[in-house]
Design a protein around this motif. Structure first.
Motif, short mmCIF file in Angstrom:
data_model
loop_
_atom_site.label_atom_id
_atom_site.label_comp_id
_atom_site.label_asym_id
_atom_site.label_seq_id
_atom_site.Cartn_x
_atom_site.Cartn_y
_atom_site.Cartn_z
N ILE A 140 -34.73 -5.01 10.43
CA ILE A 140 -34.21 -5.89 9.39
C ILE A 140 -33.00 -5.25 8.73
CG2 ILE A 140 -34.71 -6.98 7.16
CD1 ILE A 140 -37.60 -7.18 7.97
N THR A 141 -31.87 -5.93 8.80
CA THR A 141 -30.67 -5.51 8.08
C THR A 141 -30.07 -6.73 7.40
OG1 THR A 141 -29.24 -5.83 10.02
CG2 THR A 141 -30.20 -3.63 9.69
N ALA A 142 -29.24 -6.49 6.41
CA ALA A 142 -28.72 -7.59 5.59
C ALA A 142 -27.66 -8.41 6.31
CB ALA A 142 -28.14 -7.03 4.29
N ASP A 143 -27.03 -7.84 7.36
CA ASP A 143 -25.87 -8.50 7.96
C ASP A 143 -26.17 -9.15 9.30
OD1 ASP A 143 -26.32 -6.17 9.28
OD2 ASP A 143 -24.21 -5.55 9.38
N ARG A 144 -27.43 -9.49 9.58
CA ARG A 144 -27.72 -10.18 10.83
C ARG A 144 -28.92 -11.13 10.66
NH1 ARG A 144 -29.58 -5.29 14.88
NH2 ARG A 144 -31.50 -4.62 13.85
N ILE A 145 -29.04 -12.00 11.65
CA ILE A 145 -30.14 -12.97 11.68
C ILE A 145 -31.14 -12.50 12.74
CG2 ILE A 145 -30.78 -15.38 12.10
CD1 ILE A 145 -27.92 -16.16 11.36
N LEU A 146 -32.40 -12.49 12.38
CA LEU A 146 -33.46 -12.15 13.32
C LEU A 146 -34.17 -13.43 13.76
CD1 LEU A 146 -35.07 -8.95 11.76
CD2 LEU A 146 -33.42 -9.09 13.64
N SER A 153 -41.49 -11.74 20.59
CA SER A 153 -40.15 -11.23 20.92
C SER A 153 -39.24 -11.37 19.71
CB SER A 153 -39.57 -11.99 22.10
OG SER A 153 -39.34 -13.35 21.76
N LEU A 154 -38.36 -10.40 19.53
CA LEU A 154 -37.45 -10.38 18.38
C LEU A 154 -36.03 -10.19 18.89
CD1 LEU A 154 -37.52 -10.48 15.25
CD2 LEU A 154 -37.51 -7.98 15.28
N VAL A 155 -35.15 -11.12 18.51
CA VAL A 155 -33.74 -11.09 18.94
C VAL A 155 -32.87 -11.08 17.70
CG1 VAL A 155 -31.94 -12.29 20.23
CG2 VAL A 155 -34.30 -12.32 21.07
N ALA A 156 -31.82 -10.25 17.74
CA ALA A 156 -30.89 -10.14 16.61
C ALA A 156 -29.58 -10.86 16.93
CB ALA A 156 -30.62 -8.68 16.29
N PHE A 157 -29.11 -11.66 15.98
CA PHE A 157 -27.82 -12.34 16.07
C PHE A 157 -26.92 -11.76 14.98
CE2 PHE A 157 -30.85 -15.19 17.93
CZ PHE A 157 -30.17 -15.90 18.92
N SER A 158 -25.71 -11.37 15.36
CA SER A 158 -24.78 -10.83 14.37
C SER A 158 -23.36 -11.23 14.73
CB SER A 158 -24.89 -9.30 14.29
OG SER A 158 -24.48 -8.71 15.49
N LEU A 159 -22.44 -11.02 13.78
CA LEU A 159 -21.04 -11.37 14.01
C LEU A 159 -20.35 -10.38 14.93
CD1 LEU A 159 -20.05 -12.40 10.38
CD2 LEU A 159 -20.18 -13.92 12.37
N SER A 160 -20.83 -9.16 14.98
CA SER A 160 -20.14 -8.11 15.74
C SER A 160 -20.65 -7.96 17.16
CB SER A 160 -20.28 -6.76 15.02
OG SER A 160 -21.66 -6.44 14.83
N ASP A 161 -21.87 -8.41 17.45
CA ASP A 161 -22.44 -8.21 18.79
C ASP A 161 -23.01 -9.52 19.32
OD1 ASP A 161 -22.00 -5.38 18.93
OD2 ASP A 161 -23.67 -5.13 17.53
N ALA A 162 -23.19 -9.55 20.64
CA ALA A 162 -23.86 -10.68 21.27
C ALA A 162 -25.36 -10.61 20.94
CB ALA A 162 -23.64 -10.64 22.78
N PHE A 164 -46.80 -19.58 18.46
CA PHE A 164 -47.26 -20.69 17.63
C PHE A 164 -46.28 -20.99 16.51
CE2 PHE A 164 -51.12 -18.61 19.29
CZ PHE A 164 -51.63 -19.66 20.03
N SER A 165 -45.36 -20.10 16.27
CA SER A 165 -44.33 -20.32 15.26
C SER A 165 -43.05 -19.65 15.72
CB SER A 165 -44.76 -19.75 13.90
OG SER A 165 -44.96 -18.36 13.97
N VAL A 166 -41.94 -20.22 15.28
CA VAL A 166 -40.60 -19.68 15.56
C VAL A 166 -39.95 -19.43 14.21
CG1 VAL A 166 -38.35 -20.14 16.57
CG2 VAL A 166 -40.41 -20.87 17.77
N VAL A 167 -39.54 -18.19 13.97
CA VAL A 167 -39.02 -17.79 12.66
C VAL A 167 -37.54 -17.43 12.79
CG1 VAL A 167 -39.29 -16.24 10.70
CG2 VAL A 167 -41.30 -16.90 12.03
N ILE A 168 -36.72 -18.06 11.96
CA ILE A 168 -35.31 -17.69 11.85
C ILE A 168 -35.15 -17.01 10.50
CG2 ILE A 168 -32.94 -18.54 11.81
CD1 ILE A 168 -33.85 -20.93 13.46
N PHE A 169 -34.86 -15.71 10.53
CA PHE A 169 -34.85 -14.87 9.34
C PHE A 169 -33.42 -14.43 9.05
CE2 PHE A 169 -35.00 -10.69 7.34
CZ PHE A 169 -35.96 -10.83 6.35
N HIS A 170 -32.87 -14.88 7.93
CA HIS A 170 -31.50 -14.54 7.57
C HIS A 170 -31.49 -13.30 6.68
CE1 HIS A 170 -31.54 -18.91 8.32
NE2 HIS A 170 -30.36 -18.71 8.87
N GLY A 171 -30.70 -12.31 7.04
CA GLY A 171 -30.52 -11.14 6.20
C GLY A 171 -29.92 -11.53 4.85
#
Length: 766
Positions: A648-654, A628-637, A660-667
């Motif tokens: 993948i965009t530069a202005d959000r966190i995926l 599952s992939l969830v996007a976190f951004s300043l403009s949306d919930a 088996f792994s949890v990835v926090i990916f910062h744009g």
């Protein structure tokens, strides 16, 4: 029937097909297996626990349930599983339609019975089997974890300690005067040395008089008092703490250019023999906990020689049959698996090493005994520390792994259904039954299995075979011909020491109409995907030269040809009903998952993934198949986004949950702001909350899932970004024309769009 997740929450069951065709021919045309994913001791809301024996049918052994037909006047009930009439016991004579016992309420398909114990129960026993061929810092971390475990375990728990390197050392913890240990060799002049349980008992002085008993042993109750090698923690805490604290590296250090001499196989065999002598089968929970930091190089079960010039086996070596130690080691551990299953003792493996330890060879010993596996690179890693804490956590601690033991799992179907087999952490029990199917899937040939250990998330897969209705069958009551019944009976020793019997009964309808919409109304595509993954993994382990990718492709083409809506030879007209619309995507991601693809993984890693799949519930298994992939951004919930490189965009966190792994990916922009420490300034409190939100989500997932997943915190264009990119759909590669400035994956894998287009063309061919 559409709320399959709700059914699972209430009952612990998911079926691939919830409406079944009433003939074997029509069932064969459905392509996908008819199976159930069931969690035998799942924590269910409002489950009744009654303090009396269950009422069993004299014919099939089924337990009285809400679907039984009860004649209150005659005090008899008819079993809907075998249609036999049975008398109610005397203490049920007071029941009526207004005064029903718990097992006859329609809202209670699951009832748990707390029954009297027929034999004395031994307190839980733990045998720590510790590798001493470790580096100093690794050994120190392992010793610290063991010392903490001693403070976590209850005082009444029984503990033992075995260390191994070049030799196996069995420590006598009941001897208070000074440290005392018995030494077993892994080899002799004839090669690897075998240690049968009888020989171990004789060598340790644990003969027929008592199972290693002390002088204060009560001969009338031989399993309760302490023993010399596994005494209660309250009696040996000082001794075992000192032994662990004073543990040193193996006295025979590795020479230059050689691996350490590590006799893991002999250590497990000796530990199993000691536990067999100390704890008879079925008398309590017993766990052999192996802490190993490298490959087996000596004695039985060896996977590689000590000479570093010999590389450890890879998937390529296994495919070419060039791994000379693999088959002998596999046979050795299969023998240990049978022994552990008969003893009802679980083998847990904590493999903490950058090198392989031989898990691919010993996987059956873990699986058949219901053991746990934790695999990471170091004993200092949080994955090991947090997972080990959850295994030994007390009942009052949150997020503990609630372990139960000495279980049997039985499947009792009605006449028109037969049991094809089971896949899960279980061992077969020979039981002749007319309900056994001709074709076996998984562990078949029986309707009864033994599970030495299981927890509240352990999920088994049961496969069924539909039998054509016989024209001369007797009348089975009103509506009997339109529905079938299946009962799962789990007998187990609860963690609190009580003996429990959990009976779960469900019913589903036969479909007389051969039309596709009737079948599709009951299709659960998530359960079907998990069952397919388990079957594929089973075939890859058991069938030589099995091509899983080709098998999945052919299966998917057949499914789409059977259930798709299209005009022959016209791919543009192809369409799937909503109930099956996601199934091709699940199969696409399954083809790319660690269960099927072995490139880049060692045999040990592949064994770990497949063993975990074999016990995962549907939710965890689906996340492992399709993250599952969830996007976190300043403009949306926070919101789910496509598992695609385009997300993948530069202005959000995926946030990627890959089980088996949890990835926090910062744009790129987010990563730059974080490096400039904007989140530490009061004016940017919103940015601080944005950074903390995925961290909190990762913490919640790691607290509830076992084994604890690895946390990867990375940035766009960073080296660890590969953990995210490897799981995304490669819609933009160096071979395709992507959007200018968009992320690109350097791969030759086809995208989901290309895969679907080829599937359409092949499915509509006449």
């Amino acid at each position: 029937m559409a709320d399959f997740t709700g059914i699972e929450e209430r009952e612990g069951l998911r079926l691939s097909w919830n409406l079944w065709p009433n003939s074997k021919i029509e069932a064969t045309k459905c392509v996908l297996p008819f199976g159930a994913l069931y969690t035998p001791i799942k924590d269910l809301p409002d489950i009744p626990v009654v303090n009396y024996e269950p009422v069993q049918c004299k014919g099939c052994g089924g337990i009285l349930n809400p679907y039984a037909q009860v004649d209150f006047a005659a005090r008899v009930w008819m079993c809907r599983l075998c249609q036999m009439r049975n008398s109610l016991p005397s203490h049920y004579h007071g029941i009526s339609e207004q005064n029903l016992p718990a097992e006859l309420y329609q809202e209670y398909p699951t009832v748990e019975y707390s029954v009297p114990r027929t034999r004395p129960i031994h307190p839980p026993a733990y045998m720590f089997v510790v590798d001493t061929c470790l580096a100093e810092d690794e050994l120190a971390a392992c010793k610290a974890a063991l010392s903490q475990a001693l403070h976590t375990l209850p005082e009444y728990a029984y503990v033992g300690l075995i260390t191994f390197g070049t030799h196996v050392h069995v420590h006598e913890l009941g001897f208070q005067d000074f440290a005392k240990a018995y030494v077993f060799q892994a080899t002799d002049r004839n090669g690897p040395k075998d240690h049968p349980p009888q020989a171990i008992a004789a060598a340790l002085g644990m003969g027929p008089k008592g199972r290693g008993q002390t002088q204060d042993q009560d001969p009338n109750n031989p399993v309760v008092p302490g023993t010399r090698f596994t005494p209660p923690l309250s009696e040996c805490e000082f001794v075992i703490s000192n032994v662990i604290e004073e543990l040193q590296k193996d006295a025979f250090p590795a020479t230059a250019g050689h691996r350490p001499s590590r006799c893991t196989g002999a250590a497990i065999q000796v530990a199993a023999g000691v536990m067999a002598a100390c704890l008879p089968p079925g008398t309590g929970a017993a766990r052999l906990m192996l802490f190993v930091g490298g490959p087996t190089t000596l004695g039985p079960g060896k996977v590689v020689d000590t000479d570093l010039l010999e590389p450890i086996r890879s998937h390529k070596d296994l495919a070419k049959d060039a791994a000379q130690h693999f088959k002998p080691a596999r046979r050795y551990y299969d023998g240990l698996a049978t022994q552990l299953a008969s003893q009802e003792h679980a083998l847990d493996v904590f493999a903490c090493s950058l090198d392989q330890v031989g898990l691919a060879e010993m996987q059956n010993a873990v699986d058949l005994s219901g053991g746990l596996i934790v695999q990471t690179d170091s004993f200092n890693n949080a994955v090991f520390k947090d997972s080990f804490k959850r295994v030994l956590a007390g009942p009052e601690e949150p997020n503990r792994l609630s372990l139960h033991s000495n279980a049997t799992f039985e499947v009792i179907p009605s006449r028109d259904v037969k049991v094809g087999g089971l896949m899960g952490p279980a061992a077969p029990v020979e039981k002749k039954s007319p309900s056994v199917a001709d074709t076996q899937t998984g562990i078949g040939g029986t309707t009864l299995w033994k599970m030495a250990s299981l927890d509240t998330t352990t999920t088994v897969a049961v496969f069924f075979e539909i039998v054509a209705h016989s024209k001369g069958s007797v009348d089975r009551g009103a509506g009997a011909n339109q529905q079938f019944f299946v009962q799962f009976v789990t007998r187990y020793l609860h963690a609190d020491g009580s003996q429990r019997v959990r009976a779960y009964t469900f019913t589903r309808q036969w479909v007389d109409d051969k039309s596709t919409p009737m079948l599709m109304a009951g299709f659960d595509q998530e359960a079907a995907a998990v069952l397919t993954a388990r079957v594929g993994s089973w075939k890859m382990e058991g069938e030589e030269e099995f091509d899983a990718t080709r098998w999945l492709d052919r299966l998917l083409i057949r499914v789409c040809s059977r259930f798709g809506d299209y005009q022959a030879n016209d791919p543009r007209t192809f369409d799937l009903q909503p109930a099956m619309a996601m199934f091709p995507q699940f199969m696409f991601n399954l083809r790319r998952s660690n269960f099927v693809q072995v490139f880049g993984n060692s045999p040990d890693e592949t064994a770990f993934f497949r063993l975990s799949l074999n016990r995962f519930p549907v939710a965890d298994a689906m996340v492992a198949i399709q993250p599952s992939l969830v996007a976190f951004s300043l403009s949306d919930a926070p919101q789910p986004v496509l598992l695609d490189v385009a997300s993948i965009t530069a202005d959000r966190i995926l946030f990627l949950d890959a089980c088996f792994s949890v990835v926090i990916f910062h744009g790129a922009t987010i990563a730059q702001w974080r490096k400039q420490e904007f989140h530490l300034q009061a004016d940017y409190a919103g940015f601080k909350d944005l950074l903390e939100a995925p961290q909190a989500e990762a913490t919640a997932i790691r607290q509830r899932r076992f084994p604890v997943p690895r946390l990867v915190d990375c940035d766009q264009n960073g080296s660890q970004a590969r953990f995210l990119l490897a799981r995304l759909n490669p819609s933009s590669t160096y071979n395709s024309a992507g959007t200018v400035g968009s992320e690109m994956i350097m791969t030759d894998d086809v995208s989901l769009h290309v895969f679907t287009e080829h599937l359409r063309k092949l499915a509509v061919q006449s």
